[in-house]
Design a protein around this motif. Structure first.
Motif, mmCIF file in Angstrom:
data_model
loop_
_atom_site.group_PDB
_atom_site.id
_atom_site.type_symbol
_atom_site.label_atom_id
_atom_site.label_comp_id
_atom_site.label_asym_id
_atom_site.label_seq_id
_atom_site.Cartn_x
_atom_site.Cartn_y
_atom_site.Cartn_z
ATOM 1 N N ASN A 159 0.850 -1.173 0.089
ATOM 2 C CA ASN A 159 -0.179 -0.187 0.069
ATOM 3 C C ASN A 159 0.906 1.280 0.087
ATOM 4 O O ASN A 159 0.450 2.317 -0.245
ATOM 5 C CB ASN A 159 -0.939 -0.205 1.138
ATOM 6 N N ILE A 160 2.114 1.180 0.364
ATOM 7 C CA ILE A 160 3.057 2.259 0.109
ATOM 8 C C ILE A 160 4.299 1.827 -0.397
ATOM 9 O O ILE A 160 4.891 0.792 0.104
ATOM 10 C CB ILE A 160 3.340 2.757 1.650
ATOM 11 N N ILE A 161 4.902 2.708 -1.557
ATOM 12 C CA ILE A 161 6.008 2.295 -2.297
ATOM 13 C C ILE A 161 6.882 3.516 -2.229
ATOM 14 O O ILE A 161 6.362 4.700 -2.624
ATOM 15 C CB ILE A 161 5.630 1.795 -3.470
ATOM 16 N N ALA A 162 8.152 3.430 -1.966
ATOM 17 C CA ALA A 162 9.074 4.628 -2.167
ATOM 18 C C ALA A 162 9.179 5.051 -3.683
ATOM 19 O O ALA A 162 9.230 3.967 -4.485
ATOM 20 C CB ALA A 162 10.290 4.343 -1.496
ATOM 21 N N ASN A 163 9.027 6.390 -3.872
ATOM 22 C CA ASN A 163 9.172 6.736 -5.243
ATOM 23 C C ASN A 163 10.520 6.351 -5.873
ATOM 24 O O ASN A 163 11.560 6.210 -5.066
ATOM 25 C CB ASN A 163 9.038 8.132 -5.419
ATOM 26 N N SER A 164 10.614 5.683 -7.156
ATOM 27 C CA SER A 164 12.098 5.227 -7.726
ATOM 28 C C SER A 164 12.911 6.298 -7.835
ATOM 29 O O SER A 164 14.014 5.896 -7.972
ATOM 30 C CB SER A 164 11.334 4.635 -9.068
ATOM 31 N N SER A 167 13.538 8.814 -2.223
ATOM 32 C CA SER A 167 12.987 8.088 -1.086
ATOM 33 C C SER A 167 12.143 9.270 -0.182
ATOM 34 O O SER A 167 11.459 9.001 0.756
ATOM 35 C CB SER A 167 13.959 7.372 -0.077
ATOM 36 N N GLU A 168 12.487 10.522 -0.789
ATOM 37 C CA GLU A 168 11.752 11.747 -0.004
ATOM 38 C C GLU A 168 10.316 11.798 -0.430
ATOM 39 O O GLU A 168 9.491 12.606 -0.005
ATOM 40 C CB GLU A 168 12.292 12.733 -0.223
ATOM 41 N N ALA A 169 9.890 10.953 -1.573
ATOM 42 C CA ALA A 169 8.457 10.802 -1.980
ATOM 43 C C ALA A 169 7.988 9.403 -1.903
ATOM 44 O O ALA A 169 8.516 8.517 -2.319
ATOM 45 C CB ALA A 169 8.249 11.150 -3.626
ATOM 46 N N GLN A 170 6.904 9.396 -1.068
ATOM 47 C CA GLN A 170 6.383 8.129 -0.841
ATOM 48 C C GLN A 170 5.002 7.925 -1.395
ATOM 49 O O GLN A 170 4.283 8.796 -1.359
ATOM 50 C CB GLN A 170 6.302 7.904 0.643
ATOM 51 N N MET A 171 4.785 6.807 -2.004
ATOM 52 C CA MET A 171 3.816 6.638 -2.913
ATOM 53 C C MET A 171 2.571 5.964 -2.178
ATOM 54 O O MET A 171 2.963 4.680 -1.568
ATOM 55 C CB MET A 171 3.887 5.925 -4.273
ATOM 56 N N ALA A 198 4.537 6.368 6.325
ATOM 57 C CA ALA A 198 5.587 6.262 5.229
ATOM 58 C C ALA A 198 6.837 6.562 5.521
ATOM 59 O O ALA A 198 7.880 6.015 5.090
ATOM 60 C CB ALA A 198 5.020 7.082 3.940
ATOM 61 N N PHE A 199 7.099 7.478 6.343
ATOM 62 C CA PHE A 199 8.395 7.902 6.913
ATOM 63 C C PHE A 199 8.856 7.701 8.092
ATOM 64 O O PHE A 199 10.103 7.913 8.595
ATOM 65 C CB PHE A 199 8.540 9.676 6.555
ATOM 66 N N GLY A 200 8.040 7.329 8.920
ATOM 67 C CA GLY A 200 8.608 6.735 10.403
ATOM 68 C C GLY A 200 8.650 8.044 11.363
ATOM 69 O O GLY A 200 9.499 7.931 12.284
ATOM 70 N N LYS A 201 8.234 9.233 11.224
ATOM 71 C CA LYS A 201 8.248 10.260 11.895
ATOM 72 C C LYS A 201 6.890 11.416 11.615
ATOM 73 O O LYS A 201 6.291 11.165 10.718
ATOM 74 C CB LYS A 201 9.595 11.054 11.530
ATOM 75 N N GLN A 202 6.928 12.284 12.467
ATOM 76 C CA GLN A 202 6.082 13.354 12.260
ATOM 77 C C GLN A 202 6.277 14.293 11.001
ATOM 78 O O GLN A 202 7.496 14.550 10.608
ATOM 79 C CB GLN A 202 5.991 14.299 13.612
ATOM 80 N N PRO A 203 5.294 14.656 10.269
ATOM 81 C CA PRO A 203 5.679 15.613 8.832
ATOM 82 C C PRO A 203 5.965 17.132 9.308
ATOM 83 O O PRO A 203 5.721 17.690 10.456
ATOM 84 C CB PRO A 203 4.325 15.431 8.283
ATOM 85 N N PRO A 204 6.654 17.723 8.602
ATOM 86 C CA PRO A 204 6.765 18.976 8.583
ATOM 87 C C PRO A 204 5.250 19.607 8.664
ATOM 88 O O PRO A 204 4.333 19.153 8.102
ATOM 89 C CB PRO A 204 7.495 19.676 7.342
ATOM 90 N N ALA A 205 5.179 20.985 9.335
ATOM 91 C CA ALA A 205 3.741 21.468 9.622
ATOM 92 C C ALA A 205 3.142 22.092 8.233
ATOM 93 O O ALA A 205 1.832 21.804 8.175
ATOM 94 C CB ALA A 205 3.923 22.673 10.568
ATOM 95 N N VAL A 206 3.829 22.840 7.339
ATOM 96 C CA VAL A 206 3.198 23.240 6.308
ATOM 97 C C VAL A 206 3.193 22.577 5.004
ATOM 98 O O VAL A 206 4.351 22.105 4.634
ATOM 99 C CB VAL A 206 3.857 24.775 5.841
ATOM 100 N N ALA A 207 2.213 22.573 4.419
ATOM 101 C CA ALA A 207 1.939 21.913 3.085
ATOM 102 C C ALA A 207 1.284 22.459 1.997
ATOM 103 O O ALA A 207 0.387 23.402 2.094
ATOM 104 C CB ALA A 207 1.225 20.170 3.456
ATOM 105 N N SER A 208 1.392 21.981 0.887
ATOM 106 C CA SER A 208 0.456 22.315 -0.279
ATOM 107 C C SER A 208 0.030 21.223 -1.170
ATOM 108 O O SER A 208 0.777 19.975 -0.874
ATOM 109 C CB SER A 208 1.363 23.310 -1.222
ATOM 110 N N ILE A 209 -0.922 21.373 -1.901
ATOM 111 C CA ILE A 209 -1.462 20.380 -2.833
ATOM 112 C C ILE A 209 -0.921 20.416 -4.167
ATOM 113 O O ILE A 209 -1.119 21.609 -4.871
ATOM 114 C CB ILE A 209 -2.894 20.576 -2.913
#
Length: 235
Positions: A159-164, A167-171, A198-209
């Protein structure tokens, strides 16, 4: 007496309904009446660009033909205040040579990125050097990391695959293969929980779509649609 009992029943039902059902607080609701809230993003080395248009008055149509480009929502949001995202999407086809596990097959008829903003104050020296170099080349920092919610071309067991490419992008594979081609599907995700998985840690706070339909690697064609996107929290 019967009227009084009926009135009390209705009042209690409404009262309990108000306090038992969560209330949504919506930060972003995009219904695609136009693309005024979006800006185009084109990759420097890719000459052919995907096409994003509004059809039927309020549906985003995305089309690629051996091409790649994206659209980015202009406003950012705090994922800790608004961790839930919901959307409705549909694809006309999957990509026959698409493969989430290879660079040659890294194409999707539709994907929704949640791109997390890079903050050098919370980054190690090695990553700061890498990102400063990227800023010099492209004029801005790339995202710190991203979740890619994809309509996968194959029915993978994962259900989760690292981008080829990185690894900073998880699918995150929400739809797999051609079982639901041509069918509208509604997705609801918690991006904090998905990021931790996906990353095993908390995400950064600010995001965009970011929305993208790309077939630059496989040289195929793909068409897909999005009805709406909502960023919200439950109170």
């Amino acid at each position: 007496m019967r009227r009084i009992i009926a009135f009390i029943f209705v009042f209690v039902t409404i009262f309990l309904g108000i306090f038992s059902n969560p209330v949504e607080e919506v930060k972003i609701r995009e219904e695609f009446k136009n693309l005024d809230s979006w800006k185009a993003y084109e990759f420097p080395k890719i000459k052919e660009h995907s096409v994003y248009t509004i059809v039927e008055g309020e549906i985003l149509k995305t089309e690629s033909n051996a091409s790649a480009s994206a659209i980015i929502y202009k406003d950012e949001f705090d994922v800790y205040k608004y961790p839930l995202i919901q959307w409705r999407w549909k694809v006309d086809n999957i990509i026959k040579k698409g493969d989430a596990k290879s660079k040659d097959g890294d194409d999707y008829p539709i994907r929704i990125y949640i791109a997390f903003k890079y903050d050098p104050a919370y980054t190690g020296l090695g990553k700061r050097i890498k990102y400063n170099t990227a800023k010099l080349l492209y004029g801005d920092y790339p995202p710190d990391s991203s979740l890619n919610y994809i309509w996968a071309n194959k029915d993978y067991k994962e259900n989760i695959i690292a981008n080829s490419y990185t690894s900073e992008a998880q699918m995150i594979l929400l739809q797999k293969g051609d079982a639901n081609v041509g069918i509208w599907k509604t997705e609801t995700v918690n991006i904090i929980e998905d990021y931790k998985k996906a990353f095993g840690k908390q995400p950064p706070a600010v995001a965009s779509i970011i929305i993208m339909n790309d077939t630059d690697n496989t040289k195929e064609k793909a068409v897909s649609y999005i009805d709406y996107i909502k960023v919200y929290r439950l109170k």
